[in-house]
Scaffold this motif. Structure first.
Motif, mmCIF file in Angstrom:
data_model
loop_
_atom_site.group_PDB
_atom_site.id
_atom_site.type_symbol
_atom_site.label_atom_id
_atom_site.label_comp_id
_atom_site.label_asym_id
_atom_site.label_seq_id
_atom_site.Cartn_x
_atom_site.Cartn_y
_atom_site.Cartn_z
ATOM 1 N N ASP A 171 33.103 12.724 25.171
ATOM 2 C CA ASP A 171 31.728 13.222 25.153
ATOM 3 C C ASP A 171 31.780 14.748 25.282
ATOM 4 O O ASP A 171 31.718 15.282 26.383
ATOM 5 C CB ASP A 171 30.934 12.603 26.313
ATOM 6 C CG ASP A 171 29.470 12.962 26.270
ATOM 7 O OD1 ASP A 171 28.976 13.311 25.180
ATOM 8 O OD2 ASP A 171 28.822 12.895 27.331
ATOM 9 N N PRO A 172 31.923 15.476 24.159
ATOM 10 C CA PRO A 172 32.067 16.934 24.214
ATOM 11 C C PRO A 172 30.850 17.604 24.871
ATOM 12 O O PRO A 172 29.710 17.303 24.519
ATOM 13 C CB PRO A 172 32.178 17.359 22.751
ATOM 14 C CG PRO A 172 32.454 16.123 21.981
ATOM 15 C CD PRO A 172 31.931 14.973 22.785
ATOM 16 N N PRO A 173 31.089 18.520 25.819
ATOM 17 C CA PRO A 173 29.976 19.096 26.576
ATOM 18 C C PRO A 173 29.282 20.294 25.924
ATOM 19 O O PRO A 173 28.169 20.625 26.295
ATOM 20 C CB PRO A 173 30.632 19.527 27.882
ATOM 21 C CG PRO A 173 32.042 19.823 27.505
ATOM 22 C CD PRO A 173 32.376 18.872 26.395
ATOM 23 N N PHE A 174 29.900 20.955 24.957
ATOM 24 C CA PHE A 174 29.356 22.202 24.430
ATOM 25 C C PHE A 174 28.907 22.058 22.978
ATOM 26 O O PHE A 174 29.486 21.293 22.209
ATOM 27 C CB PHE A 174 30.396 23.323 24.525
ATOM 28 C CG PHE A 174 30.938 23.511 25.908
ATOM 29 C CD1 PHE A 174 30.119 23.922 26.952
ATOM 30 C CD2 PHE A 174 32.275 23.262 26.178
ATOM 31 C CE1 PHE A 174 30.619 24.085 28.228
ATOM 32 C CE2 PHE A 174 32.786 23.426 27.455
ATOM 33 C CZ PHE A 174 31.952 23.833 28.490
ATOM 34 N N THR A 175 27.893 22.843 22.612
ATOM 35 C CA THR A 175 27.438 22.855 21.222
ATOM 36 C C THR A 175 28.309 23.811 20.410
ATOM 37 O O THR A 175 28.982 24.682 20.966
ATOM 38 C CB THR A 175 25.972 23.321 21.128
ATOM 39 O OG1 THR A 175 25.893 24.683 21.557
ATOM 40 C CG2 THR A 175 25.054 22.437 21.970
ATOM 41 N N ALA A 176 28.241 23.670 19.111
ATOM 42 C CA ALA A 176 28.996 24.570 18.226
ATOM 43 C C ALA A 176 28.494 26.008 18.383
ATOM 44 O O ALA A 176 29.294 26.947 18.395
ATOM 45 C CB ALA A 176 28.871 24.109 16.783
ATOM 46 N N GLU A 177 27.186 26.194 18.515
ATOM 47 C CA GLU A 177 26.630 27.533 18.697
ATOM 48 C C GLU A 177 27.184 28.202 19.952
ATOM 49 O O GLU A 177 27.539 29.379 19.932
ATOM 50 C CB GLU A 177 25.106 27.473 18.791
ATOM 51 C CG GLU A 177 24.417 27.100 17.504
ATOM 52 C CD GLU A 177 22.924 26.932 17.729
ATOM 53 O OE1 GLU A 177 22.295 27.837 18.296
ATOM 54 O OE2 GLU A 177 22.407 25.884 17.326
ATOM 55 N N PHE A 178 27.217 27.447 21.035
ATOM 56 C CA PHE A 178 27.743 27.960 22.299
ATOM 57 C C PHE A 178 29.177 28.444 22.117
ATOM 58 O O PHE A 178 29.540 29.539 22.556
ATOM 59 C CB PHE A 178 27.672 26.855 23.362
ATOM 60 C CG PHE A 178 28.273 27.221 24.686
ATOM 61 C CD1 PHE A 178 27.539 27.890 25.636
ATOM 62 C CD2 PHE A 178 29.597 26.873 24.977
ATOM 63 C CE1 PHE A 178 28.095 28.227 26.864
ATOM 64 C CE2 PHE A 178 30.162 27.207 26.200
ATOM 65 C CZ PHE A 178 29.403 27.884 27.145
ATOM 66 N N LEU A 179 29.989 27.636 21.462
ATOM 67 C CA LEU A 179 31.396 27.993 21.267
ATOM 68 C C LEU A 179 31.555 29.180 20.320
ATOM 69 O O LEU A 179 32.424 30.036 20.539
ATOM 70 C CB LEU A 179 32.182 26.785 20.770
ATOM 71 C CG LEU A 179 32.337 25.668 21.809
ATOM 72 C CD1 LEU A 179 32.953 24.435 21.172
ATOM 73 C CD2 LEU A 179 33.145 26.129 22.997
ATOM 74 N N TRP A 180 30.730 29.286 19.288
ATOM 75 C CA TRP A 180 30.803 30.434 18.377
ATOM 76 C C TRP A 180 30.419 31.723 19.097
ATOM 77 O O TRP A 180 31.045 32.769 18.893
ATOM 78 C CB TRP A 180 29.921 30.228 17.150
ATOM 79 C CG TRP A 180 30.566 29.382 16.111
ATOM 80 C CD1 TRP A 180 30.193 28.124 15.715
ATOM 81 C CD2 TRP A 180 31.718 29.710 15.328
ATOM 82 N NE1 TRP A 180 31.038 27.663 14.744
ATOM 83 C CE2 TRP A 180 31.993 28.615 14.482
ATOM 84 C CE3 TRP A 180 32.551 30.819 15.269
ATOM 85 C CZ2 TRP A 180 33.049 28.604 13.581
ATOM 86 C CZ3 TRP A 180 33.604 30.806 14.367
ATOM 87 C CH2 TRP A 180 33.843 29.717 13.540
#
Length: 159
Positions: free
Chosen positions: A43-52
């Motif tokens: 269950d990945p905790p972070f969104t792609a936007e957050f990581l970018w």
């Protein structure tokens, strides 16, 4: 398997915080890897936007880390010898604990400037500039690593 990613993430976070002070560990990139490892969980905790966004911040801080001490030294009239002295002083200072990490870059920059044949007053000024640049760079890295660690704890350990 999630426990493996969590454990590796914690190690990356701790290594990243240590790397914010130690010159041979890339602090913010290690913390960012810790965030990325959490995406491998079921269950990945972070969104792609957050990581970018954090990828951009990490890249910017890594680049700035090389230029801030140079800028500080140059702004105060220093030379390349002062910058190299600051770096060498930091590496040697590591062996003398916290005080060595703080005063090593300053002493190294001063000696580097003396080697560059500047007068003592100018060497002190350039050493101070190099030291200020080092402190600013370290502070920026520490803040970024602690913020990433905050998000790591908030969304992976507490959640």
């Amino acid at each position: 398997m999630d426990w493996l990613w969590l454990t590796l993430g914690i190690l990356c976070m701790l290594g990243g915080i240590a790397g914010s002070v130690l010159p041979f560990l890339p602090g913010p990139p290690l913390c960012f890897v810790g965030l990325l490892l959490q995406q491998l969980k079921t269950d990945p905790p972070f969104t792609a936007e957050f990581l970018w966004v954090w990828a951009g911040i990490t890249i910017a801080i890594t680049i700035l880390d090389y230029y801030v001490p140079i800028y500080g030294t140059k702004k105060f009239g220093g030379s390349t010898y002062g910058v190299w002295g600051c770096t060498i002083g930091l590496v040697i200072g590591i062996f003398f604990g916290a005080l060595g990490i703080i005063f090593g870059p300053f002493i190294g920059a001063f000696i580097g400037e003396l080697i560059a044949n500047t007068n003592t007053k100018q060497a002190w000024r350039a050493a101070f500039g190099s030291f200020v640049g080092f402190l600013v760079g370290t502070l920026i890295k520490l803040v970024a690593c602690f913020v990433m660690s905050y998000y790591f704890i908030k969304y992976t350990i507490i959640a």
